[in-house]
Motif scaffolding. Structure first.
Motif, mmCIF file in Angstrom:
data_model
loop_
_atom_site.group_PDB
_atom_site.id
_atom_site.type_symbol
_atom_site.label_atom_id
_atom_site.label_comp_id
_atom_site.label_asym_id
_atom_site.label_seq_id
_atom_site.Cartn_x
_atom_site.Cartn_y
_atom_site.Cartn_z
ATOM 1 N N VAL A 50 5.075 3.543 3.493
ATOM 2 C CA VAL A 50 6.326 2.977 2.989
ATOM 3 C C VAL A 50 6.152 2.493 1.555
ATOM 4 C CG1 VAL A 50 7.965 1.078 3.261
ATOM 5 C CG2 VAL A 50 7.238 2.400 5.262
ATOM 6 N N GLY A 51 5.011 1.864 1.271
ATOM 7 C CA GLY A 51 4.746 1.419 -0.092
ATOM 8 C C GLY A 51 4.734 2.574 -1.072
ATOM 9 N N THR A 65 11.195 -3.985 -6.000
ATOM 10 C CA THR A 65 9.906 -4.393 -6.547
ATOM 11 C C THR A 65 9.337 -5.581 -5.770
ATOM 12 O OG1 THR A 65 10.607 -3.659 -8.748
ATOM 13 C CG2 THR A 65 8.691 -5.086 -8.638
ATOM 14 N N ALA A 66 10.212 -6.500 -5.352
ATOM 15 C CA ALA A 66 9.755 -7.638 -4.552
ATOM 16 C C ALA A 66 9.224 -7.179 -3.196
ATOM 17 C CB ALA A 66 10.892 -8.640 -4.367
ATOM 18 N N LEU A 67 9.961 -6.271 -2.546
ATOM 19 C CA LEU A 67 9.498 -5.737 -1.270
ATOM 20 C C LEU A 67 8.180 -4.984 -1.441
ATOM 21 C CD1 LEU A 67 12.898 -4.396 0.112
ATOM 22 C CD2 LEU A 67 11.558 -6.290 1.067
ATOM 23 N N VAL A 71 4.541 -5.940 0.316
ATOM 24 C CA VAL A 71 3.780 -4.990 1.136
ATOM 25 C C VAL A 71 2.376 -4.800 0.570
ATOM 26 C CG1 VAL A 71 3.628 -2.567 1.806
ATOM 27 C CG2 VAL A 71 5.784 -3.796 2.084
ATOM 28 N N TYR A 72 2.285 -4.660 -0.754
ATOM 29 C CA TYR A 72 0.979 -4.447 -1.366
ATOM 30 C C TYR A 72 0.091 -5.684 -1.318
ATOM 31 C CZ TYR A 72 1.014 0.329 -2.996
ATOM 32 O OH TYR A 72 0.972 1.694 -3.041
ATOM 33 N N ALA A 73 0.683 -6.830 -1.070
ATOM 34 C CA ALA A 73 -0.111 -8.052 -0.989
ATOM 35 C C ALA A 73 -0.979 -8.095 0.262
ATOM 36 C CB ALA A 73 0.803 -9.283 -1.027
ATOM 37 N N PHE A 74 -0.604 -7.300 1.292
ATOM 38 C CA PHE A 74 -1.392 -7.428 2.525
ATOM 39 C C PHE A 74 -1.681 -6.126 3.259
ATOM 40 C CE2 PHE A 74 2.926 -7.488 4.187
ATOM 41 C CZ PHE A 74 2.824 -6.809 5.392
ATOM 42 N N HIS A 75 -1.022 -4.989 2.912
ATOM 43 C CA HIS A 75 -1.229 -3.822 3.776
ATOM 44 C C HIS A 75 -2.647 -3.253 3.636
ATOM 45 C CE1 HIS A 75 -0.737 -1.526 0.208
ATOM 46 N NE2 HIS A 75 -0.062 -0.495 0.675
ATOM 47 N N MET A 76 -3.163 -3.093 2.419
ATOM 48 C CA MET A 76 -4.539 -2.616 2.283
ATOM 49 C C MET A 76 -5.558 -3.678 2.686
ATOM 50 S SD MET A 76 -4.640 0.543 1.808
ATOM 51 C CE MET A 76 -6.425 0.614 1.669
ATOM 52 N N PRO A 77 -5.360 -4.970 2.348
ATOM 53 C CA PRO A 77 -6.279 -5.979 2.882
ATOM 54 C C PRO A 77 -6.378 -5.939 4.410
ATOM 55 C CG PRO A 77 -5.060 -6.936 1.073
ATOM 56 C CD PRO A 77 -4.474 -5.558 1.307
ATOM 57 N N ALA A 78 -5.237 -5.764 5.092
ATOM 58 C CA ALA A 78 -5.284 -5.697 6.560
ATOM 59 C C ALA A 78 -6.076 -4.483 7.023
ATOM 60 C CB ALA A 78 -3.862 -5.646 7.122
ATOM 61 N N ALA A 228 7.851 -13.507 -4.087
ATOM 62 C CA ALA A 228 7.681 -12.209 -4.750
ATOM 63 C C ALA A 228 8.904 -11.883 -5.598
ATOM 64 C CB ALA A 228 7.453 -11.116 -3.705
ATOM 65 N N TYR A 229 10.105 -12.186 -5.086
ATOM 66 C CA TYR A 229 11.323 -11.927 -5.850
ATOM 67 C C TYR A 229 11.337 -12.768 -7.126
ATOM 68 C CZ TYR A 229 16.286 -11.148 -6.776
ATOM 69 O OH TYR A 229 17.476 -10.793 -7.364
ATOM 70 N N TRP A 230 10.935 -14.024 -7.012
ATOM 71 C CA TRP A 230 10.872 -14.902 -8.186
ATOM 72 C C TRP A 230 9.847 -14.398 -9.189
ATOM 73 C CZ3 TRP A 230 6.606 -17.645 -9.932
ATOM 74 C CH2 TRP A 230 6.833 -18.557 -10.958
ATOM 75 N N ALA A 231 8.725 -13.840 -8.703
ATOM 76 C CA ALA A 231 7.619 -13.458 -9.574
ATOM 77 C C ALA A 231 7.824 -12.118 -10.264
ATOM 78 C CB ALA A 231 6.315 -13.419 -8.764
#
Length: 373
Positions: A50-51, A65-67, A71-78, A228-231
């Protein structure tokens, strides 16, 4: 003396079982796969796909971009944490090394070559040479996994493995001299997540699957999406790729270690939220967890072809309906690529036995049983 049979609840440590002399000499059945981890691997690989599907839709859309950032913040770490968990038994023995070669090194060589030729054909980079030192697209994970598993015995013997791995990752971001060879920046920056997986035990996964953690995961994830939306206009989401040094991202070197530590904590929290909602029972997609390697390696061709064939060019694709459709198509494609027929079709390159390559015959079993990345 008769066997002692005791029921064990899922995730609990199995008690010792008394076996007869005849049973000790009989072949032992293969251990049953844990539905929780197969579910986690399948859901993680769906998020990876999906990413990639959302990647061309980021420009001009703060929401997408927020979504994408979330997703990128945790999908590969998981995915890496689970890979580390199943690498705990790697001890550098000949049998383990053979499985590492057949299950990781060979697929890397095959798919690095295939992706290079595919990139030439799609005219994205017609002059790109075939180079095993410069991983293309998603093959970096195999190169990194090979290096991480080779270092597993080291992490089992050092006194403070996680702090050491985190220091190495932080130092890498402040070292622009760490070049693109074998995507070493990613290998070093994602290293702490692999070490976390090595340190985890079944009781730790039971902790995050408690009811109160599942409830808490909802507002935490919602808050992370809001953050994420704010950033989006304030932070470069490329930090979550872990592929560049601080200087490569256009900031002072001292930003790198601080961002690495902050993102590590953020990603661990989100991985905990993700795992809290992974079902522990068998579901319709549990069996697909065994085929995540084929799904991971093959879905990239579809993602790249979608750009080449202009699937993102219609105006409606940029709207909410298009973003949702891209996610659904990506999930459906990677699901199909994880199915047993596809896995069997590509087993010759993703799980080759290669008995001919090993003189003692142990290579015959190399592809039959391995910890899936």
């Amino acid at each position: 003396m008769s066997d002692t049979v005791t029921a064990v609840r899922p995730g609990a440590e199995a008690p010792p079982v008394t076996r007869t002399k005849e049973q000790d000499t009989a072949p032992r059945p293969a251990p049953r796969r844990d539905a929780f981890f197969d579910n986690a691997k399948y859901l993680a690989i769906v998020l990876v796909a999906v990413g990639h599907a959302w990647e061309p839709l980021r420009q001009g859309s703060r929401t997408v971009t927020a979504l994408y950032t979330l997703v990128y913040a945790f999908h590969m770490p998981a995915f890496i944490i689970v890979s580390g968990y199943f690498s705990r038994s790697f001890d550098g023995s000949p049998a383990r090394l053979k499985r590492l070669i057949t299950g990781v090194a060979v697929p890397y060589v095959v798919f690095e070559t295939a992706y290079t030729l595919f990139t030439r054909w799609s005219s994205q980079d017609p002059d790109r040479p075939v180079s095993l030192l410069d991983p293309l697209y998603l093959t970096w994970f195999l190169a990194a996994l090979f290096a991480w598993r080779l270092t597993t015995p080291l992490w089992r013997h050092v006194r403070w493995p996680l702090p050491l791995a985190l220091v190495i990752a932080m130092a890498a971001t402040a070292a622009p001299s760490v070049g693109p060879d074998l995507d070493l920046q990613r290998t070093l920056q994602f290293l702490p997540y692999f070490v976390v997986g090595l340190l985890l035990r079944p009781k730790h996964f039971r902790l995050v699957r408690r009811r109160e953690v599942r409830i808490l995961a909802v507002p935490v994830t919602a808050g992370a999406l809001g953050l994420a939306y704010w950033a989006v206009p304030r932070m470069d989401y490329a930090w979550f790729f872990h592929a560049d040094s601080a200087r490569g991202l256009g900031v002072p070197l001292w930003y790198g270690p601080l961002m690495t530590a902050a993102l590590f904590g953020c990603s661990l929290v989100l991985v905990g939220c993700f795992l809290a909602w992974v079902p522990g029972r068998r579901t319709w997609f549990t069996a697909l967890g065994a085929g995540t390697l084929s799904g991971y390696l093959l879905h990239g061709f579809v993602a790249q072809a979608a750009k080449h064939w202009g699937w993102y060019e219609p105006v409606w694709v940029r709207g909410p309906a298009g973003v949702s459709a891209a996610a659904l198509v990506a999930a459906a494609v990677v699901t199909a690529l994880c199915t047993p027929p596809v896995r069997r079709a590509v087993r010759c390159v993703t799980e080759p036995r290669m008995a001919w390559a090993f003189g003692d015959g142990a290579g015959t079993r190399a592809g039959a049983r391995r910890a899936a990345p």
